[in-house]
Structure formats: structure tokens, C-alpha cells
Design an enzyme around this catalytic site. Structure first.
Site, short mmCIF file in Angstrom:
data_model
loop_
_atom_site.label_atom_id
_atom_site.label_comp_id
_atom_site.label_asym_id
_atom_site.label_seq_id
_atom_site.Cartn_x
_atom_site.Cartn_y
_atom_site.Cartn_z
CD GLU A 29 24.54 57.67 12.55
OE1 GLU A 29 23.42 57.25 12.18
OE2 GLU A 29 25.54 56.93 12.67
CG ASN B 161 24.23 52.09 15.39
OD1 ASN B 161 23.61 53.14 15.21
ND2 ASN B 161 25.55 52.04 15.43
CG ASP C 144 25.61 53.24 11.52
OD1 ASP C 144 24.87 53.65 12.42
OD2 ASP C 144 26.68 53.81 11.24
#
Length: 297
Positions: free
Chosen positions: A19, A149, A199
């Protein structure tokens, strides 16, 4: 002439939960996290070097700070991190804490403040969105969130983009350089046609939003008014976040998921969890603001 778009696997080993890639233009280095493995990782394309440092807990996001440090969302709060040692200094730990949430996606706004949202560990609407300044002042901007997100900001800093991934929409907020609450959101993008929640996201120099459609295996570019401009096949099945980097900010770095640790996201692709570089898109990103830096005039 049509562009030739290529995707190259960059990192030699996969992440469990890759991430939050962020390019440090001063150092010529990309940082990103493996949230489940409690790692901040880095890559220097000019030397080909890689490195990593362990942090004390699960980590959701990382961004640049002044003084060579990073700022990160860990399980229970927001911390300044020494990238050489992993030593952490708390900036914000909400009181009372809640063991049913952890900090997740975060980004420094154009004014040098860190905005970071949490997520419900069991996808409950218990999470919050916080903004902190270098002097420790903080404000809760939103609550009742399930999974924070897609945090990113327009080039002029006057619009904030944000998503609760389980809503499958990206929201746009009018955003102030002052210490002001958020105005009511407007729904900008509905990602349900791609059967995916949004995301991680970033904004390019044209003001368009690039977002990882994690369940669809795609990366989308949307205009500032919410129209789909481009849809790119991701190099693996679960792309998680995107960031522009490289000397010319023309490389799109993409993190991905192998096993999120929650049972909700497990890759079936042989390249699940790897970091990728996509070249040839014909657009460039913007330099990231550092936490604590003076805002641009």
C-alpha cells in the site's frame, strides 16, 4: 501514434499487503508499506537498491515529512518515523482508543498537513478521518466510516477526494487552507459498474484522479468532473494503490495485495503482492508536499 504502455515488476519479493507508494523527489526514492508485515520499504531506481525498516505495528500508510522523516498511520495513531531505524514519535493517538479500528489510508495535503483515515477491522462504521498539523493541532473531519481510502488532493489543494471503499463511490469535498471542517460531500465517481470499491488513489498534473479498482484488477483515470477517461489493466489481480514517481514523475508505481490478513482479499495471481512500474501513459504526477512544510504561495 499510439503509446506503448509497459508494466514491469520492480520489487524482488512480494508484499502481503502492499500500500501507500510515495515518491520522494529530493532523495529519488520510492517508499511504500507492507501493512501486514509491519514494514516500510523503499527503492532507489538510480542505484537499483532496496531496503526496509520494521515499525511497531500494522501500518496503513506513509507519507513524506520534513527533516528526512516520514509520517505514518499505524494501528493506534499517527506517528513520525525515522526511515533509517523505524523509531516512532507519536503525533496523534485518539483518546479513547478503539481496538476495533486501525489507521489506514493517509496523505499530506497541499498545505503540509497529514490527513489520515481509519478503518473498522470488521468493516464496522466506527472509523474516522483526522487531520493533524506539525504543531500537534488536530481535527476530526468525518466519522461513521468503514474503510478509508482514495485520499488525494487537487493540484490547487481546494478539493479533497476520499472514499469509504464499501460505499463504492469517490466523494469530492471543497477543501480549505484554513482549519475548517469539511463541507458536505458530493458524489464524484460511482465505481459499482466495475464491481469494485476504490482503493488507493493519486492526482496527476492535469488534475485527473487515478484510482486502483482492487476487485476488478484495473486502474482507472477519472476527470475532475468524474468522467472515466482511461481504464488500464493492472499487472496483477488486486492492485491496491498508485503513485507517480521517477525523475520526470511519469512512472506510475502500483502496489498490490497477496493476502490482506483479513480473509477479504487474497490474490490468485502469480504476481500478487508485487510492486510494479507502468511506463508510457503519457501523463505526469505532482511532487508530494512534506508534512510540516510551508504551503506553496
Amino acid at each position: 501514434m499510439s503509446r506503448i504502455v509497459t508494466a514491469t515488476r520492480v520489487a524482488p519479493t512480494p508484499d502481503l499487503l502492499g500500500e501507500s507508494p510515495v515518491w520522494d523527489s529530493e532523495a529519488g526514492r520510492l517508499y511504500w508499506v507492507d501493512g501486514v508485515s509491519r514494514l516500510i520499504r523503499w527503492h532507489d531506481p538510480s542505484s537499483g537498491g532496496f531496503g526496509q525498516v520494521v515499525v511497531p505495528s500494522t501500518i496503513g500508510s506513509v507519507a513524506l515529512a520534513t527533516g528526512g522523516r516520514l509520517i505514518a498511520g499505524l494501528v493506534d495513531g499517527i506517528y513520525l518515523v525515522d526511515p533509517a531505524t523505524g523509531a516512532c514519535e507519536p503525533v496523534l493517538r485518539p483518546d479513547p482508543g478503539d481496538a476495533r479500528v486501525r489507521f489506514n489510508d493517509g496523505r499530506v495535503d497541499r498545505q503540509g498537513r497529514f490527513v489520515c483515515g481509519s478503518m473498522g477491522i470488521f468493516a464496522e462504521p466506527r472509523a474516522e478521518l483526522w487531520r493533524v498539523t506539525a504543531d500537534g493541532h488536530h481535527r476530526m473531519l468525518a466519522n461513521g466510516i468503514r474503510i478509508s481510502n482514495a485520499l488525494c488532493f487537487s493540484p490547487d489543494g481546494r478539493t479533497m477526494y476520499f472514499a469509504d471503499s464499501l460505499d463504492r463511490t469517490i466523494r469530492a469535498y471543497r477543501y480549505s487552507a484554513e482549519d475548517a471542517p469539511l463541507d458536505e460531500a458530493r458524489m464524484l465517481v460511482d465505481t459499482r459498474p466495475w464491481n469494485s470499491g476504490p482503493d488507493g488513489a493519486t492526482v496527476d498534473s492535469d488534475g485527473c484522479i487515478w484510482v486502483a479498482l482492487v476487485q476488478a484488477g484495473k486502474i482507472a483515470r477519472f476527470t475532475p468532473t468524474g468522467e472515466l477517461d482511461r481504464l488500464v489493466e493492472a499487472p496483477t489481480d488486486m492492485p491496491s494503490c498508485v503513485a507517480f514517481g521517477g525523475d520526470d514523475l511519469a512512472t506510475l508505481y502500483v502496489t498490490s495485495i497477496k493476502d490482506s490478513g483479513s480473509g477479504r482479499a487474497i490474490s490468485r495471481h502469480p504476481s500478487g503482492g508485487y510492486l510494479f512500474a507502468i511506463e508510457g501513459l503519457g501523463v505526469t504526477g505532482l511532487p508530494e508536499t512534506r508534512f510540516g512544510a510551508a504551503p506553496a504561495p
